[in-house]
Design a protein around this motif. Structure first.
Motif, PDB file in Angstrom:
ATOM      1  N   LEU A  20       0.810  -1.216   0.000  1.00 15.36           N
ATOM      2  CA  LEU A  20       0.000   0.000   0.000  1.00 15.36           C
ATOM      3  C   LEU A  20       0.846   1.270   0.000  1.00 15.36           C
ATOM      4  O   LEU A  20       0.316   2.370   0.083  1.00 15.36           O
ATOM      5  CB  LEU A  20      -0.920   0.023   1.230  1.00 15.36           C
ATOM      6  CG  LEU A  20      -2.044  -0.988   1.228  1.00 15.36           C
ATOM      7  CD1 LEU A  20      -2.754  -0.991   2.571  1.00 15.36           C
ATOM      8  CD2 LEU A  20      -3.026  -0.700   0.100  1.00 15.36           C
ATOM      9  N   GLU A  21       2.166   1.079  -0.080  1.00 12.02           N
ATOM     10  CA  GLU A  21       3.105   2.197  -0.030  1.00 12.02           C
ATOM     11  C   GLU A  21       2.848   3.035   1.219  1.00 12.02           C
ATOM     12  O   GLU A  21       2.771   4.256   1.195  1.00 12.02           O
ATOM     13  CB  GLU A  21       3.000   3.042  -1.297  1.00 12.02           C
ATOM     14  CG  GLU A  21       3.349   2.248  -2.539  1.00 12.02           C
ATOM     15  CD  GLU A  21       3.111   3.009  -3.825  1.00 12.02           C
ATOM     16  OE1 GLU A  21       2.687   4.181  -3.777  1.00 12.02           O
ATOM     17  OE2 GLU A  21       3.349   2.418  -4.881  1.00 12.02           O
ATOM     18  N   SER A  22       2.711   2.339   2.343  1.00 14.06           N
ATOM     19  CA  SER A  22       2.432   2.949   3.629  1.00 14.06           C
ATOM     20  C   SER A  22       3.529   2.568   4.607  1.00 14.06           C
ATOM     21  O   SER A  22       4.256   1.601   4.403  1.00 14.06           O
ATOM     22  CB  SER A  22       1.081   2.433   4.136  1.00 14.06           C
ATOM     23  OG  SER A  22       0.805   2.931   5.419  1.00 14.06           O
ATOM     24  N   SER A  23       3.632   3.315   5.672  1.00 19.36           N
ATOM     25  CA  SER A  23       4.618   2.976   6.684  1.00 19.36           C
ATOM     26  C   SER A  23       4.021   3.230   8.054  1.00 19.36           C
ATOM     27  O   SER A  23       3.089   4.008   8.214  1.00 19.36           O
ATOM     28  CB  SER A  23       5.898   3.795   6.506  1.00 19.36           C
ATOM     29  OG  SER A  23       5.610   5.163   6.667  1.00 19.36           O
ATOM     30  N   ALA A  24       4.568   2.563   9.035  1.00 15.91           N
ATOM     31  CA  ALA A  24       4.158   2.768  10.426  1.00 15.91           C
ATOM     32  C   ALA A  24       5.350   2.479  11.311  1.00 15.91           C
ATOM     33  O   ALA A  24       6.197   1.648  10.988  1.00 15.91           O
ATOM     34  CB  ALA A  24       2.994   1.853  10.778  1.00 15.91           C
ATOM     35  N   ILE A  79      -5.301  -7.467   9.396  1.00 12.33           N
ATOM     36  CA  ILE A  79      -6.602  -7.672   8.748  1.00 12.33           C
ATOM     37  C   ILE A  79      -6.989  -6.441   7.932  1.00 12.33           C
ATOM     38  O   ILE A  79      -7.412  -6.557   6.775  1.00 12.33           O
ATOM     39  CB  ILE A  79      -7.682  -8.010   9.799  1.00 12.33           C
ATOM     40  CG1 ILE A  79      -7.381  -9.355  10.459  1.00 12.33           C
ATOM     41  CG2 ILE A  79      -9.072  -8.020   9.160  1.00 12.33           C
ATOM     42  CD1 ILE A  79      -8.212  -9.629  11.698  1.00 12.33           C
ATOM     43  N   ARG A  80      -6.847  -5.250   8.532  1.00 12.42           N
ATOM     44  CA  ARG A  80      -7.182  -4.007   7.806  1.00 12.42           C
ATOM     45  C   ARG A  80      -6.345  -3.870   6.540  1.00 12.42           C
ATOM     46  O   ARG A  80      -6.868  -3.573   5.457  1.00 12.42           O
ATOM     47  CB  ARG A  80      -6.936  -2.783   8.698  1.00 12.42           C
ATOM     48  CG  ARG A  80      -7.971  -2.517   9.737  1.00 12.42           C
ATOM     49  CD  ARG A  80      -7.797  -1.145  10.390  1.00 12.42           C
ATOM     50  NE  ARG A  80      -6.444  -0.843  10.828  1.00 12.42           N
ATOM     51  CZ  ARG A  80      -5.948  -1.155  12.028  1.00 12.42           C
ATOM     52  NH1 ARG A  80      -6.693  -1.795  12.902  1.00 12.42           N
ATOM     53  NH2 ARG A  80      -4.715  -0.831  12.349  1.00 12.42           N
ATOM     54  N   LEU A  81      -5.052  -4.068   6.688  1.00 14.26           N
ATOM     55  CA  LEU A  81      -4.156  -3.918   5.538  1.00 14.26           C
ATOM     56  C   LEU A  81      -4.448  -4.959   4.461  1.00 14.26           C
ATOM     57  O   LEU A  81      -4.444  -4.635   3.271  1.00 14.26           O
ATOM     58  CB  LEU A  81      -2.700  -4.009   5.988  1.00 14.26           C
ATOM     59  CG  LEU A  81      -2.186  -2.861   6.851  1.00 14.26           C
ATOM     60  CD1 LEU A  81      -0.798  -3.197   7.401  1.00 14.26           C
ATOM     61  CD2 LEU A  81      -2.157  -1.556   6.075  1.00 14.26           C
ATOM     62  N   ALA A  82      -4.692  -6.196   4.875  1.00 19.19           N
ATOM     63  CA  ALA A  82      -4.973  -7.259   3.899  1.00 19.19           C
ATOM     64  C   ALA A  82      -6.248  -6.947   3.115  1.00 19.19           C
ATOM     65  O   ALA A  82      -6.301  -7.140   1.890  1.00 19.19           O
ATOM     66  CB  ALA A  82      -5.090  -8.611   4.600  1.00 19.19           C
TER      67      ALA A  82
END
Length: 135
Positions: free
Chosen positions: A90-94, A104-107
């Protein structure tokens, strides 16, 4: 001898112009498979969640997925790897380690993005519109 442009070159140039010509947001919305009404409904549902009228919990009955998630929780290093892979998709980072809920949210988001990009874009647009309303 005079040189004449090759017909294939003209067709390639026309195709390239078409690919690089961008319309405005209204043009994009008209061409979208997802209606503005759908985005508006997403915004309305986000408002209802904020107001406590709708739950934000999502339940899934799937033994294989449940087993997979339990196994991830038993192996935190694998949970973090899966979380990182999903974030990358998702080209996201945390900064925080992944947990069951985040995986679950990301999937779900990765699945929507891959299988139905227009619908995922509608979700993003709805979230953005909702955030702007909250300012």
């Amino acid at each position: 001898m005079s040189e004449t442009p090759d017909v294939d070159d003209d067709e390639e140039l026309a195709a390239l112009r078409e690919q690089t010509t961008h319309g405005d947001r209204l043009d994009e919305a008209a061409n979208s498979a997802v209606s503005a009404a759908f985005v508006d409904t997403i915004v309305d549902e986000l408002d209802a969640i904020d107001a406590g009228e709708t739950q934000k919990t999502v339940s899934v009955w799937d033994g294989s997925v449940a087993a997979f998630l339990h196994a991830l929780e038993t192996h935190p290093e694998q949970l973090e790897t899966v979380g990182a892979d999903l974030r990358a998709a998702l080209e996201s980072s945390a900064d925080e380690p992944a947990d069951r809920s985040e995986v679950i949210r990301l999937a779900l988001r990765v699945g929507l993005k891959e299988a139905s990009p227009e619908t995922f874009a509608a979700l993003q647009e709805g979230v953005q519109q909702h955030a702007v309303k909250q300012l």
